[in-house]
Design a protein around this motif. Structure first.
Motif, PDB file in Angstrom:
ATOM      1  N   ALA A  87       0.851  -1.197  -0.012  1.00 11.97           N
ATOM      2  CA  ALA A  87       0.108  -0.079  -0.126  1.00 11.97           C
ATOM      3  C   ALA A  87       1.007   1.251   0.200  1.00 11.97           C
ATOM      4  CB  ALA A  87      -0.921  -0.045   1.214  1.00 11.97           C
ATOM      5  N   LEU A 113      -2.623  -4.257 -11.651  1.00 13.77           N
ATOM      6  CA  LEU A 113      -2.571  -2.784 -11.744  1.00 13.77           C
ATOM      7  C   LEU A 113      -3.017  -2.255 -10.507  1.00 13.77           C
ATOM      8  CD1 LEU A 113      -3.603  -2.349 -15.668  1.00 13.77           C
ATOM      9  CD2 LEU A 113      -1.443  -2.586 -14.293  1.00 13.77           C
ATOM     10  N   HIS A 114      -2.646  -2.477  -9.275  1.00  9.66           N
ATOM     11  CA  HIS A 114      -2.672  -1.490  -8.223  1.00  9.66           C
ATOM     12  C   HIS A 114      -1.371  -0.858  -8.245  1.00  9.66           C
ATOM     13  CE1 HIS A 114      -6.177  -4.008  -5.949  1.00  9.66           C
ATOM     14  NE2 HIS A 114      -6.513  -2.719  -6.812  1.00  9.66           N
ATOM     15  N   GLY A 115      -1.529   0.652  -7.571  1.00  4.80           N
ATOM     16  CA  GLY A 115      -0.386   1.520  -7.736  1.00  4.80           C
ATOM     17  C   GLY A 115       0.681   0.801  -6.782  1.00  4.80           C
ATOM     18  N   CYS A 149       2.753  -0.841  -9.467  1.00  7.52           N
ATOM     19  CA  CYS A 149       3.003  -0.403 -10.839  1.00  7.52           C
ATOM     20  C   CYS A 149       3.270   1.183 -11.081  1.00  7.52           C
ATOM     21  CB  CYS A 149       1.808  -0.874 -11.848  1.00  7.52           C
ATOM     22  SG  CYS A 149       0.380  -0.032 -11.557  1.00  7.52           S
ATOM     23  N   PHE A 150       3.215   1.640  -9.917  1.00  6.03           N
ATOM     24  CA  PHE A 150       3.254   3.380 -10.255  1.00  6.03           C
ATOM     25  C   PHE A 150       4.788   3.882 -10.360  1.00  6.03           C
ATOM     26  CE2 PHE A 150      -0.939   5.008  -7.976  1.00  6.03           C
ATOM     27  CZ  PHE A 150      -1.665   4.945  -9.130  1.00  6.03           C
ATOM     28  N   ILE A 178      -8.497  -7.220  -7.849  1.00  7.20           N
ATOM     29  CA  ILE A 178      -8.391  -6.921  -9.415  1.00  7.20           C
ATOM     30  C   ILE A 178      -7.634  -8.047  -9.956  1.00  7.20           C
ATOM     31  CG2 ILE A 178      -6.371  -5.643  -9.009  1.00  7.20           C
ATOM     32  CD1 ILE A 178      -7.001  -3.533 -10.515  1.00  7.20           C
TER      33      ILE A 178
END
Lengths: 305, 305
Positions: free
Chosen positions: B13, B63-65, B68-69, B144
C-alpha cells in the motif's frame, strides 16, 4: 503565522539515490501548498514530517514526469489514509485525463473529491484566493506548457496603537476595523486624526515565486518583481547555454539575471543537470550577478520574510 | 550462470521512509527480469546496483498502484539514458492504455519500442520462452485481475564424461550433442552404451515463483509444485483472516500452507500490512506449518538453487 518553505527535491530528470525530483512544500499563513510532485515525493514528505492531511492544494508546473509522476501515488495514499476533504489540483490541461485514466485502470476509488483546475492561458492569472493568500500563475517558456507560481500574502491589517487611541474618547470599538484597514478617524467636529497616529505598520506581506522549468524569459520580471524569495531553475552553467536553449532550460547566470532585474530578496537555484556533482559551480556563477544566491538543501525548512 | 533474486521492495500500500512497495529483480541464466514496479523502484534498482540497460522484460502482477506506479518513471529514465533496445512489458489488459495515455500527455518520446504483452486469461499460460528459460503466469485471486509468475530454467544438457567416452573409439565429436541431450550411443554392432555411463547429471534446473497479491488459492499448487523458492504474500496474521479475505490477501499461515502443500524448497513472505512493526510475528506463525520460511531483506541478493 510566518511563511516556511521546505524543498523536498530539486534534481532534474532522473531520480538518484541521494536526490529527488522537483517538489516543494510551502506553508503560508497556515495554508499548506504542495508545488510539483516528482516520483517519490510522498516519501520525501514523510521525511520532512509534512502531515498529509494538511495538503488541500497541489500546484503542478508542467506534465513532465520529473514534476508529476509522484502524484498518482500520493493521491492513492491520501485515500488509503482515509481522507474525506476535497483536494484541489492546479496544473496544465491534460492533467485530469491522465489522472482519471490511471485511477480508472488501477481501480483506485478515492472516497474524496479531486477538483482539477486545468490551466491553458499564456498570461498570468490569479488561480487561488482566500482571506489572506493569493496565488498567480507565472507563464514560463519550456518545451511543454508550463507555469511557475507566485504565492503572495495579502496586505495585512494595521496594528491598533491603543495608547494613542485611548486619548480620543470619541473612538469606539466599532471604529477599530476601519482603523485596521487604514482609514483616518473623523471626529464629530470634522477634525481628522490620521490613521498613522492611531495605528502602526503591519508585518510586511511575504511573497514567494517558484519558476521551473523555463528558458530565460524576461516577461516574468513584472510578475515576480520584489518577491522575498525566488526559486528559479538553473539546469546548466552558462557555457552550455546552447544546450539550455535547446532543451528549454536556464543557466545559473540567467537565473541570477532574472533575480537581479526583478529585484528579489533572495534567489534559490535548482533542477540541476546530473552532470554536475559539485553544485557550488552554480552559485559561483550566479553570485557574479546576484550575490544573494543559494543552493537548495533538501528537507531543510527555511523561513521566508 | 546461477539464479539470483534481489527483493527491491516488499511493503504493501503506502511507501514509507524505510520500506518500498513491491519490486523484485531476478537474474536467471543471464536473463534479467524485473517483477512489479511500485513507486520508487528505479531508486531501489540504483541502490541494488542493477544496471538499467540489462532489463529487457518487466512482469507486472496487477494494476494496483503499489505494484506499478514506478513504471512510467522507469520507462522515462530508460529513454533519458539513451536506450535503443525494445522493452517487453507483461501485465494485465489495460496496462498499455494507461502507459500510452501517460506518455502522450507528458510528451515522453521514448526512442525505443515498448512491446506490451497484455494478459487476461484465467488459466496458467507460458508467456516467455527462450533457449534456457521459460515464464508462466500463476492466476491469482485478488480484488483486481492479478497474476503471479513462475520463472523456470529449462532442463540443462548432461555433462560429457570424457574419461568414459575415451574408452569407445567409435564415439566421435559429432555424437557429443546427442549424448548431452540424453541419448544412448548405439555402436555399429548394435551394442547399446547407456547414456548414464557416458555422461553425468547436469546441474538441476532452478525455479522461482512470485505470488502477490492473492487470497488463499489452492489452485496454484500444481503450477508452483516443487519450486526452489516461493515468494508468497502474507499481508496479515491469521487472526485477521476475515480482513485478508475481504481485501483479497493471505495470512502468514495460509502462505505457509500453500508452501507446504506445494512442497517448495523455501518460502519468502512479503507485502506486510503497515500495522506490523515487528515482522518476526509473520515467520513465527508461518514456521508452525512450514519451517523453512524467511522474511525478505530489501536489497539483499540471494542465490536460488
Amino acid at each position: 503565522m510566518s511563511t516556511y518553505l521546505t524543498i523536498l527535491g530539486f534534481n532534474s530528470a532522473i531520480p538518484t539515490i541521494n536526490s529527488s525530483p522537483t517538489a516543494q512544500f510551502l506553508e503560508m499563513e497556515e495554508r499548506h501548498f504542495l508545488i510539483d510532485c516528482g516520483e517519490g515525493t510522498q516519501v520525501q514528505m514523510r521525511k520532512a514530517k509534512v502531515r498529509f492531511s494538511k495538503i488541500n492544494h497541489i500546484f503542478i508546473s508542467h506534465l513532465h514526469g520529473d514534476h508529476c509522476f509522484g502524484l498518482p501515488g500520493l493521491v492513492a495514499s491520501f485515500r488509503l489514509l482515509g481522507r474525506k476533504t476535497p483536494l484541489h489540483i492546479y496544473g496544465p490541461k491534460g492533467i485530469k485525463k491522465m489522472m482519471d485514466t490511471i485511477f480508472e485502470i488501477t481501480e483506485t476509488y478515492k472516497g474524496f473529491d479531486v477538483v482539477y483546475h486545468e490551466l491553458d492561458k499564456k498570461v498570468s492569472e490569479k488561480i487561488y484566493e482566500d482571506k489572506r493568500v493569493e496565488v498567480f500563475t507565472i507563464p514560463l517558456n519550456h518545451r511543454i506548457y508550463c507555469n511557475g507560481y507566485l504565492f503572495r500574502e495579502k496586505p495585512k491589517e494595521r496594528h491598533l496603537n491603543m495608547k494613542e487611541i485611548a486619548r480620543y474618547k470619541e473612538i469606539e470599538i466599532c471604529d477599530f476595523q476601519n482603523l485596521r484597514s487604514g482609514k483616518d478617524f473623523i471626529c464629530e467636529d470634522e477634525t481628522i486624526i490620521e490613521n498613522a497616529i492611531l495605528t502602526t505598520d503591519p508585518k510586511p506581506s511575504v511573497s514567494y515565486a517558484f519558476c521551473s522549468d523555463t528558458k530565460y524569459k524576461e516577461d516574468i520580471i513584472p510578475i515576480i518583481r520584489n518577491v522575498d524569495v525566488l526559486y528559479h531553475e538553473s539546469t546548466f552553467l552558462n557555457n552550455l547555454k546552447e544546450m539550455a536553449d535547446y532543451t528549454g532550460h536556464s543557466t545559473a547566470l540567467e537565473a541570477a539575471t532574472i533575480a537581479k532585474k526583478a529585484n528579489v530578496g533572495k534567489l534559490i537555484l535548482g533542477h540541476f543537470s546530473n552532470r554536475y556533482s559539485d553544485l557550488s559551480v552554480m552559485t559561483d556563477e550566479a553570485r557574479q550577478v546576484f550575490p544573494n544566491t543559494f543552493l537548495p538543501k533538501a528537507l531543510e525548512t527555511v523561513k521566508i520574510g
